[in-house]
Design an enzyme around this catalytic site. Sequence first.
Site, short mmCIF file in Angstrom:
data_model
loop_
_atom_site.label_atom_id
_atom_site.label_comp_id
_atom_site.label_asym_id
_atom_site.label_seq_id
_atom_site.Cartn_x
_atom_site.Cartn_y
_atom_site.Cartn_z
N ARG A 164 0.67 -1.22 0.14
CA ARG A 164 -0.09 0.02 -0.17
C ARG A 164 0.89 1.45 -0.12
O ARG A 164 0.65 2.43 0.66
CB ARG A 164 -0.86 0.12 1.37
CG ARG A 164 -1.80 -1.06 1.18
CD ARG A 164 -2.79 -1.02 -0.17
NE ARG A 164 -4.11 -1.85 0.11
CZ ARG A 164 -4.26 -3.04 -0.06
NH1 ARG A 164 -2.93 -3.60 -0.62
NH2 ARG A 164 -5.19 -3.92 -0.02
N SER A 238 -10.55 -0.81 3.49
CA SER A 238 -9.72 -0.80 4.68
C SER A 238 -9.13 0.41 5.17
O SER A 238 -8.72 1.10 4.67
CB SER A 238 -8.60 -1.72 4.32
OG SER A 238 -8.87 -3.09 3.84
N GLU A 334 -4.40 3.38 6.29
CA GLU A 334 -4.36 3.47 4.99
C GLU A 334 -4.83 4.39 4.18
O GLU A 334 -4.35 4.88 3.18
CB GLU A 334 -5.05 1.81 4.45
CG GLU A 334 -4.77 1.81 2.95
CD GLU A 334 -5.68 0.48 2.27
OE1 GLU A 334 -5.44 -0.65 2.88
OE2 GLU A 334 -6.27 0.97 1.31
#
Length: 338
Positions: A164, A238, A334
């Site tokens: 990520r 997420s 995130e």
Amino acid sequence: MQIQSNFSLRNFNTFGLESTASFFAEVGSVEELTEILRDPLWQQTAKFILGGGSNVLFTQNVNALVIHPAMKGIDKIEEDKDHIWLKVGAGESWHGFVMHCVEHNYGGVENLSLIPGTVGAAPMQNIGAYGVEIKDVVESVETVSIDEGQKRIFSNKECEFGYRESIFKKALKNQFVVTGVTFVLNKKPVINVGYGDVQKTLAEMNVSNPTIADVSQAIITIRRSKLPDPAQIGNAGSFFKNPEISSEQYNSLKQLFPEMPGYTVSETMVKVPAGWLIEQAGWKGYRQGSIGVHQKQALVLVNYGGGNGNEIRELAGTIQLSVETKYGIRLSPEVNFI
Ligand code: EPU
């Protein structure tokens, strides 16, 4: 090109949060983009690049010129007997591009079906799901520098992709606008179903020899069963990353919490599902007014409608603290806070 002022970003973020941009411009081509970036009138104004808004949490108004890349097109650049290279405009929908590949039997992105957002935003955080990340299929990323309006192409390696992560979120943060991405796809697709429930879902579909269309369908089914549809309940997928901890820390936690899942990522590191930690800390399905934690996936924070970004930020902070107190693990978001 039209530049709008006091523009509501509510329909430009999947959390459905209210935030006003001082100025907003949708740019349909690289030429339009360079024109605005080089315009002396806008030189002193802060710029903010907003793709599909599927990974942002607005906690305030955006006092900047918000640029929304809308370059379209999926073009064949090159082809040999095994591979095809496609250049895709930053403004194309990610899932639309995946469906294009599935229809043409170009393998490589089918495991990334139904991820919200645009193609241009995908390399920013190296989107990933079900054992695949876009770093596996990116050939290069075409960009324009925000400061000077200069074109620059980044090779896959230069993007410094990580979990990520990419150079665009780190060393070169807020410095480049992605205008297009070139992908290399497989004309003889290799199926990748080793992850999570994919195999099980294919069995339930009575498929024993899956095509990439079957894999895509299975993943769509799994995602729909676990993840809220942003068109119905505001969310950004997420909210936190799955933390990586040392094997020593993992082993000592395992003594205390024998059920704790963990995936080995290297000889010394273990990745722990943040969703598990958050659920065990008692947050799954938690609701506070208009916001909360999704009932089926504790890693997803939701806005049921009318919530604001600061409430979500506060809830995220409380969850972080509670997980840290219980497990000694600090979760990192995130989602990008604005
Ligand atoms: N789990 C729980 N409770 C929960 C959620 C998860 O106990 O409420 C545990 C279960 O043990 C489960 C494990 O966590 O087996 C993993 O859960 P899941 O397969 O749903 O995946 P994830 O690790 O929570 C990651 C990505 C998702 C991606 C899926 C599938 C991150 C931060 N998230 O989630 O990506 O779709 O794997 O590959 O890496 C996103 O980034 O926005 C996103 C949705």
